[in-house]
Design a protein around this motif. Sequence first.
Motif, PDB file in Angstrom:
ATOM      1  N   TRP A   1       0.814  -1.211   0.000  1.00  0.00           N
ATOM      2  CA  TRP A   1       0.000   0.000   0.000  1.00  0.00           C
ATOM      3  C   TRP A   1       0.847   1.260   0.000  1.00  0.00           C
ATOM      4  N   GLN A   2       0.232   2.341  -0.454  1.00  0.00           N
ATOM      5  CA  GLN A   2       0.880   3.649  -0.435  1.00  0.00           C
ATOM      6  C   GLN A   2      -0.176   4.737  -0.349  1.00  0.00           C
ATOM      7  N   GLN A   3       0.196   5.829   0.268  1.00  0.00           N
ATOM      8  CA  GLN A   3      -0.673   7.004   0.257  1.00  0.00           C
ATOM      9  C   GLN A   3      -0.514   7.725  -1.070  1.00  0.00           C
ATOM     10  N   VAL A   4      -1.588   8.376  -1.518  1.00  0.00           N
ATOM     11  CA  VAL A   4      -1.526   9.199  -2.727  1.00  0.00           C
ATOM     12  C   VAL A   4      -2.151  10.553  -2.428  1.00  0.00           C
ATOM     13  N   ALA A   5      -1.810  11.539  -3.231  1.00  0.00           N
ATOM     14  CA  ALA A   5      -2.322  12.895  -3.033  1.00  0.00           C
ATOM     15  C   ALA A   5      -3.837  12.918  -3.189  1.00  0.00           C
ATOM     16  N   ILE A   6      -4.503  13.719  -2.368  1.00  0.00           N
ATOM     17  CA  ILE A   6      -5.962  13.800  -2.428  1.00  0.00           C
ATOM     18  C   ILE A   6      -6.422  14.386  -3.757  1.00  0.00           C
ATOM     19  N   LEU A   7      -5.591  15.236  -4.364  1.00  0.00           N
ATOM     20  CA  LEU A   7      -5.899  15.836  -5.659  1.00  0.00           C
ATOM     21  C   LEU A   7      -4.917  15.285  -6.685  1.00  0.00           C
ATOM     22  N   ASN A   8      -5.401  14.376  -7.546  1.00  0.00           N
ATOM     23  CA  ASN A   8      -4.546  13.799  -8.575  1.00  0.00           C
ATOM     24  C   ASN A   8      -5.391  13.413  -9.774  1.00  0.00           C
ATOM     25  N   SER A   9      -4.731  13.020 -10.869  1.00  0.00           N
ATOM     26  CA  SER A   9      -5.433  12.755 -12.132  1.00  0.00           C
ATOM     27  C   SER A   9      -5.814  11.286 -12.305  1.00  0.00           C
ATOM     28  N   ASN A  10      -5.505  10.435 -11.336  1.00  0.00           N
ATOM     29  CA  ASN A  10      -5.791   9.006 -11.472  1.00  0.00           C
ATOM     30  C   ASN A  10      -7.262   8.713 -11.187  1.00  0.00           C
ATOM     31  N   SER A  11      -7.790   7.695 -11.836  1.00  0.00           N
ATOM     32  CA  SER A  11      -9.170   7.281 -11.587  1.00  0.00           C
ATOM     33  C   SER A  11      -9.243   6.449 -10.312  1.00  0.00           C
ATOM     34  N   SER A  12     -10.429   6.389  -9.738  1.00  0.00           N
ATOM     35  CA  SER A  12     -10.637   5.612  -8.516  1.00  0.00           C
ATOM     36  C   SER A  12     -11.416   4.349  -8.856  1.00  0.00           C
ATOM     37  N   ASN A  13     -10.939   3.212  -8.355  1.00  0.00           N
ATOM     38  CA  ASN A  13     -11.678   1.976  -8.587  1.00  0.00           C
ATOM     39  C   ASN A  13     -11.296   0.909  -7.575  1.00  0.00           C
ATOM     40  N   VAL A  14     -12.147  -0.106  -7.499  1.00  0.00           N
ATOM     41  CA  VAL A  14     -11.924  -1.257  -6.630  1.00  0.00           C
ATOM     42  C   VAL A  14     -12.115  -2.526  -7.454  1.00  0.00           C
ATOM     43  N   THR A  15     -11.150  -3.436  -7.368  1.00  0.00           N
ATOM     44  CA  THR A  15     -11.251  -4.721  -8.050  1.00  0.00           C
ATOM     45  C   THR A  15     -11.085  -5.823  -7.016  1.00  0.00           C
ATOM     46  N   ARG A  16     -12.096  -6.703  -6.945  1.00  0.00           N
ATOM     47  CA  ARG A  16     -12.018  -7.780  -5.963  1.00  0.00           C
ATOM     48  C   ARG A  16     -12.146  -9.133  -6.644  1.00  0.00           C
ATOM     49  N   ALA A  17     -11.146  -9.968  -6.437  1.00  0.00           N
ATOM     50  CA  ALA A  17     -11.172 -11.352  -6.895  1.00  0.00           C
ATOM     51  C   ALA A  17     -11.354 -12.247  -5.674  1.00  0.00           C
ATOM     52  N   LYS A  18     -11.291 -13.558  -5.898  1.00  0.00           N
ATOM     53  CA  LYS A  18     -11.545 -14.480  -4.796  1.00  0.00           C
ATOM     54  C   LYS A  18     -10.525 -14.327  -3.676  1.00  0.00           C
ATOM     55  N   ASN A  19      -9.257 -14.167  -4.062  1.00  0.00           N
ATOM     56  CA  ASN A  19      -8.217 -14.101  -3.042  1.00  0.00           C
ATOM     57  C   ASN A  19      -7.422 -12.798  -3.087  1.00  0.00           C
ATOM     58  N   GLN A  20      -7.963 -11.764  -3.766  1.00  0.00           N
ATOM     59  CA  GLN A  20      -7.220 -10.508  -3.872  1.00  0.00           C
ATOM     60  C   GLN A  20      -8.165  -9.318  -3.950  1.00  0.00           C
ATOM     61  N   LEU A  21      -7.719  -8.213  -3.368  1.00  0.00           N
ATOM     62  CA  LEU A  21      -8.456  -6.958  -3.414  1.00  0.00           C
ATOM     63  C   LEU A  21      -7.498  -5.846  -3.828  1.00  0.00           C
ATOM     64  N   LYS A  22      -7.892  -5.089  -4.882  1.00  0.00           N
ATOM     65  CA  LYS A  22      -7.083  -3.963  -5.331  1.00  0.00           C
ATOM     66  C   LYS A  22      -7.908  -2.681  -5.223  1.00  0.00           C
TER      67      LYS A  22
ATOM     68  N   ASP B   1      -8.812   8.727  10.225  1.00  0.00           N
ATOM     69  CA  ASP B   1      -8.950   9.879   9.351  1.00  0.00           C
ATOM     70  C   ASP B   1      -9.580   9.429   8.044  1.00  0.00           C
ATOM     71  N   PHE B   2     -10.691  10.048   7.662  1.00  0.00           N
ATOM     72  CA  PHE B   2     -11.472   9.588   6.521  1.00  0.00           C
ATOM     73  C   PHE B   2     -10.955  10.090   5.177  1.00  0.00           C
ATOM     74  N   TYR B   3     -10.042  11.061   5.146  1.00  0.00           N
ATOM     75  CA  TYR B   3      -9.756  11.740   3.892  1.00  0.00           C
ATOM     76  C   TYR B   3      -8.446  11.341   3.213  1.00  0.00           C
ATOM     77  N   TYR B   4      -7.561  10.637   3.869  1.00  0.00           N
ATOM     78  CA  TYR B   4      -6.355  10.177   3.189  1.00  0.00           C
ATOM     79  C   TYR B   4      -6.731   9.205   2.082  1.00  0.00           C
ATOM     80  N   LYS B   5      -6.071   9.315   0.922  1.00  0.00           N
ATOM     81  CA  LYS B   5      -6.313   8.401  -0.189  1.00  0.00           C
ATOM     82  C   LYS B   5      -5.166   7.387  -0.307  1.00  0.00           C
ATOM     83  N   TYR B   6      -5.508   6.194  -0.833  1.00  0.00           N
ATOM     84  CA  TYR B   6      -4.535   5.109  -0.884  1.00  0.00           C
ATOM     85  C   TYR B   6      -4.646   4.317  -2.189  1.00  0.00           C
ATOM     86  N   ASN B   7      -3.530   3.669  -2.514  1.00  0.00           N
ATOM     87  CA  ASN B   7      -3.513   2.520  -3.415  1.00  0.00           C
ATOM     88  C   ASN B   7      -3.185   1.310  -2.544  1.00  0.00           C
ATOM     89  N   ILE B   8      -4.024   0.291  -2.589  1.00  0.00           N
ATOM     90  CA  ILE B   8      -3.840  -0.866  -1.711  1.00  0.00           C
ATOM     91  C   ILE B   8      -4.065  -2.153  -2.503  1.00  0.00           C
TER      92      ILE B   8
END
Length: 300
Positions: free
Chosen positions: A218-239, A266-273
């Motif tokens: 995992w890593q923190q990312v800037a709250i204001l950035n150009s990347n899209s937000s999404n969630v991908t969940r498989a049987k044994n993995q979550l992105k 804190d509710f406002y920090y953004k992440y890639n996990i």
Amino acid sequence: MKQFLSNTKENWILKTVLLTYLLFIVSMFFISKETMRESSRNSGDLPFFLMFIFVITFAPITEEFIFRGFFIKKNWIRLLICIIFPFFLYFYIKDNYGIAVKSILLVCSIILSVLSFYNNRNYNKYFFIFIVILSATLFSLAHYQGSDFMQFNTAIFALSQFAFGLLSTWVIVNFGIFKSILMHVLHNFILISIAFFGYQFVDESIILIDNNDVKVEWQQVAILNSNSSNVTRAKNQLKIQNLNLKDAIKFIIIEDSLKSKIKINDFYYKYNITITSKTEKLENDEIIEVFSKISSKNDD
């Protein structure tokens, strides 16, 4: 400074403000960063940028009129505030406290309204002092929840809100409602701008957690950035990409009974996990544990 203060009135309020802020600053040396984040003030239902707009526009105007309207010179405004204040306060605190505390605060709001109305017609210095202290107290309590007063480290923040309530009262008594609103806007702008810089300029280093059950990257990312937000969940993995933990929980659709187990400071920090289970299936309990660990890392 002496010449300036000689032209102002009710300077005992200003002295009380300085003493209260001093007590608050000294107290900050005795509380931990971890418990500071447990305050309800770190959470919110609004997206951060809507919150930004709200706290520098709507909040200063309404709060100055409602909580400090007792000190406006125009009698019809004072009368109006005396009538609507208990209803407004109830709207502010209805989800923040239990029925007993809400009842006490509402009784205090009625006392404040009645006493202010009376004192407007029959001025008494000691009644005025009581009105000033009570209005600042209710202003402070309206910004917090009952859970914040369960421990010293979060309760102490109510002191700063109390001091600001007093300061706004002193400003409105001496310079009028417009100046107090401007000061409130500036105060909120500074605080939320500091919060924004904390969320925007983060350490984006990738952190690994590897144990017997899961592997986490995992890593923190800037709250204001150009990347899209999404969630991908498989049987044994979550992105999770470019999301705060609160929104990630909504996407994952964890049962309500399990959501209460997640401790997010804190509710406002953004992440890639990325969470990968070492077994066949990634369980919700494992996700909850990872989210709680990541949130707590912000306190290190």
